[in-house]
Design a protein around this motif. Structure first.
Motif, PDB file in Angstrom:
ATOM      1  N   HIS A 155       2.172   7.419  -1.919  1.00  0.00           N
ATOM      2  CA  HIS A 155       1.171   7.497  -0.859  1.00  0.00           C
ATOM      3  C   HIS A 155       1.007   8.936  -0.376  1.00  0.00           C
ATOM      4  CE1 HIS A 155      -1.150   6.122   2.613  1.00  0.00           C
ATOM      5  NE2 HIS A 155      -0.456   6.976   3.333  1.00  0.00           N
ATOM      6  N   GLU A 166       0.822  -1.207   0.000  1.00  0.00           N
ATOM      7  CA  GLU A 166       0.000   0.000   0.000  1.00  0.00           C
ATOM      8  C   GLU A 166       0.858   1.260   0.000  1.00  0.00           C
ATOM      9  OE1 GLU A 166      -2.863   0.027   3.109  1.00  0.00           O
ATOM     10  OE2 GLU A 166      -3.803  -1.867   2.511  1.00  0.00           O
ATOM     11  N   ARG A 167       2.016   1.187   0.586  1.00  0.00           N
ATOM     12  CA  ARG A 167       2.902   2.349   0.663  1.00  0.00           C
ATOM     13  C   ARG A 167       4.299   1.931   0.210  1.00  0.00           C
ATOM     14  NH1 ARG A 167       2.643   7.068   4.620  1.00  0.00           N
ATOM     15  NH2 ARG A 167       4.547   8.236   4.218  1.00  0.00           N
TER      16      ARG A 167
END
Length: 668
Positions: free
Chosen positions: A378, A58-59
């Motif tokens: 992100h 996700e990051r």
């Protein structure tokens, strides 16, 4: 392929060569049929209890790869450290070669300087330059001397930083003595598989014993991972590590798509990037894989385009890269290939000094992919950032040091502004002494009081310069304005004020040894920089922007139709295109059309509808005369090419256009 040598890598006798690898079996073969099909054999061959290949992180942890020539020069290093700090990038400090000087002595001042910039620091050390692989496993004294150096480095890192990563090896088995003497040959590959697990295990344990806050991974050369080459080598190495319970914490990989793209086109280059990252992830059971891509001119004199870099970015992200970087090559290789190369290295440049790298002789080609990468990171929001344009005359290389006042009242060094590295650049090369652009600066930290306060310190040895104006501009990664274009817009009195957030236009003399203050009031809302770049195509660009905001638009599932001929000025004159069921479709009904008399472009067509089974086919009987039609990878707003530019490219680079195309037809 972190290789700074000007020539092709050579091997002994009958062994391997980079060029031979790439041309073997005609480049990427039919095994790369599309999507993820090319690496399924690895997934199917993994142990039953292995976890499935998970979703991308996700990051991401993006990083700046800094070889020795990028950190030995004080000014270059400071500029790159400042770049990494303001964009929250880790820095990888590369120390690949052994010497009489202890490794820690080489690195101590460098690590201290990085700590003063508050950076996260990774190291690339542990190459087998001081001891051959067979000697490492058979000679305990030689092995311990090598491991002691790694322990010292790990302890030094721990004295200055709380966390970090160490990347062992580099492009193994190309770099280092995988055979005595360091040749890259089949014996080196065999030794990587046979001795690699034991070597990595010992190195990793030594580092962790000295500093358990460090993650330890390795870096293997791309042909031993990518599909159609020898991915079984990486898989065998990973199996050997699992047997020793010495799994790496991560892997670093590189692949410079120009090696393939110049011969077999962008689609297969994308597939190679995807297979590289996914094969490595699969073999390492979904541990992080960090990817280093191409913004530089690689040894076969290939320079990437903006579109190639964007496609590279998408492919590596789609494959689940845990972090990205763009290699800044040292040295200067004139561009000989590359479709629509961005800031090409021109023939005839004569450069001075040791500060020659992509960031100093082709700065926009370094900054462009980084801005695109930041946009995908992100929490990034272009509306919360701005660009600073410094326009003037006579800017010399690294003569003017820029600091800006932050919201807490402190002065923060942003970087030096000025021209390219010293040397003689031919006219029209794009080297500029009139504009520098600092991109993606933080509005909250720097524009809190409605103004940007700048401080400029000019070096004692400078020949002097004039800062004519400073503009706070919107940050718009999809409407990138190069420094050369920014200088041209200023010379041509383009409406910079109309699109800016604010500007200061009082001429400021930058005299040697003096410090000047410049305040840029921020009192405007700004507007799209497309008003500067493509003022005649704003409607088309607005439509493309709206089109790309749709959730169902996948760039890899679209293409642009380029038509070359005559009498094409009216979009209605562009011949219909046949749908998969044979139905004639007017391009303006199924895409976004722009045209000139000798070229027309239909942007955003669906591949599944118009490139299926029978391939690209135009209807007969159009009013226009059509010479050639090309199905090109979808470029979109970010790498928009107008019909006039398309006509130029088809005239100037017809061979490269054919290679870059998905399909090319010549109607009868």
């Amino acid at each position: 392929m972190v290789d700074d040598s000007p020539a092709e890598t050579s091997t002994d006798d009958s062994r391997l060569s980079r060029r031979g690898y790439l041309l073997a079996a005609g480049g990427l073969g039919a095994g790369l049929a599309g999507g993820y099909a090319g690496y399924r054999h690895l997934l199917e061959g993994r142990p039953d209890d292995s976890p499935p290949l998970g979703d991308p992180p996700e990051r991401r942890e993006d990083f700046l790869w800094l070889g020795g020539t990028l950190w030995r020069d004080d000014a270059v290093r400071e500029n790159l450290f400042a770049f990494a700090r303001r964009h929250d990038l880790a820095v990888v400090l590369v120390k690949t070669h052994s010497s009489e000087t202890p490794l820690t002595e080489n690195l101590e001042a460098l690590l201290t300087a990085a700590s003063e910039f508050d950076l996260e620091v990774w190291l690339n050390v542990g190459l087998l330059n001081d001891v051959p692989a067979e000697t490492f496993v058979s000679d305990e004294d030689a092995r311990e001397r090598h491991l002691d150096r790694l322990r010292e480095v790990a302890r030094l890192h721990g004295d200055l930083f709380d966390t970090g990563r160490i990347i062992l090896w580099q492009e193994a088995p190309v770099m280092g003595q995988w055979v005595e003497g360091g040749d890259w040959n089949e014996a080196a590959v065999d030794n990587l598989i046979e001795f690699g697990p034991e070597i990595f295990d010992a190195q990793k344990r030594a580092i962790e014993g000295a500093n358990d806050a460090l993650d330890v991974g390795f870096f293997v050369h791309f042909p031993y991972i990518v599909d159609s080459k020898r991915p079984e080598v990486f898989e065998a190495l990973a199996r050997g590590l699992r047997r020793r319970n010495a799994d790496p914490d991560f892997a670093a990989v590189d692949f410079y798509r120009g090696w393939y793209e110049k011969d077999v086109g962008p689609e297969r280059a994308d597939e190679a990037v995807r297979s590289l990252v996914t094969n490595a992830r699969a073999a390492l059971e979904n541990r992080p894989v960090f990817y280093l891509g191409q913004s530089h001119t690689i040894n076969p004199n290939h320079t990437p385009s903006k579109q190639a870099m964007r496609m590279n970015l998408r492919a590596s992200i789609d494959a689940g890269a845990a972090g990205l970087s763009w290699y800044a090559r040292s040295g200067y290789e004139p561009t000989e290939s590359g479709f629509d190369p961005f800031v090409p290295n021109v023939e005839g440049a004569e450069l001075d000094g040791d500060s020659i790298n992509t960031a100093t002789i082709a700065r926009d080609r370094f900054l462009y992919p980084w801005l695109a990468t930041l946009e995908t990171g992100h929490g990034f929001d272009a509306d919360e950032a701005f660009d600073l344009w410094l326009l003037g005359d006579g800017f010399d290389f690294h003569d003017h040091r820029l600091s800006v006042r932050t919201a807490d009242g402190t002065w923060e060094y942003v970087g030096d502004f000025g021209g390219y590295a010293d040397g003689d650049y031919p006219d029209g090369s794009g080297a500029t002494d009139r504009a520098t652009v600092f991109r993606a600066l933080d509005r909250d930290r720097l524009l809190e009081d409605g103004a940007l306060e700048c401080r400029v310190e000019t070096a004692d040895g400078s020949s002097g310069a004039t800062l004519q104006s400073a503009f706070a501009m919107p940050c718009d990664p999809d409407a990138y304005v190069s420094e050369r274009d920014a200088a041209a817009f200023a010379r041509e009195d383009a409406p910079l004020e109309a699109v800016s957030l604010g500007h200061a236009s009082e001429r400021t003399a930058l005299a040697p040894g003096e410090r000047q203050r410049v305040t840029v009031p921020v009192d405007g809302r700004g507007a799209s920089l497309e008003r500067l770049r493509h003022p005649d195509h704003l409607e088309v660009l607005d439509r493309l922007a709206a089109f790309e905001e749709r959730e169902d638009v996948d760039p890899s599932a679209r293409f642009d139709l380029w038509v070359r001929g005559s009498d094409l000025a009216e979009p209605s004159a562009v011949p219909p295109i046949l749908d998969a069921d044979g139905t004639e479709r007017a391009p303006a009904d199924v895409g976004i059309v722009a045209s000139t008399d000798d070229a027309a472009v239909c942007y955003g067509l669906e591949r599944e509808r118009f490139l299926a089974d029978g391939g690209l086919e135009l209807a007969d009987g159009a009013d226009a005369s059509v010479e050639t039609a090309y199905a090109m990878p979808y470029a979109g707003r970010a790498t928009f090419r107008s019909p006039a530019r398309v006509a130029e490219l088809l005239s100037e680079q017809p061979g490269e256009a054919s290679i870059f195309s998905l399909e090319r037809v010549e109607p009868e």
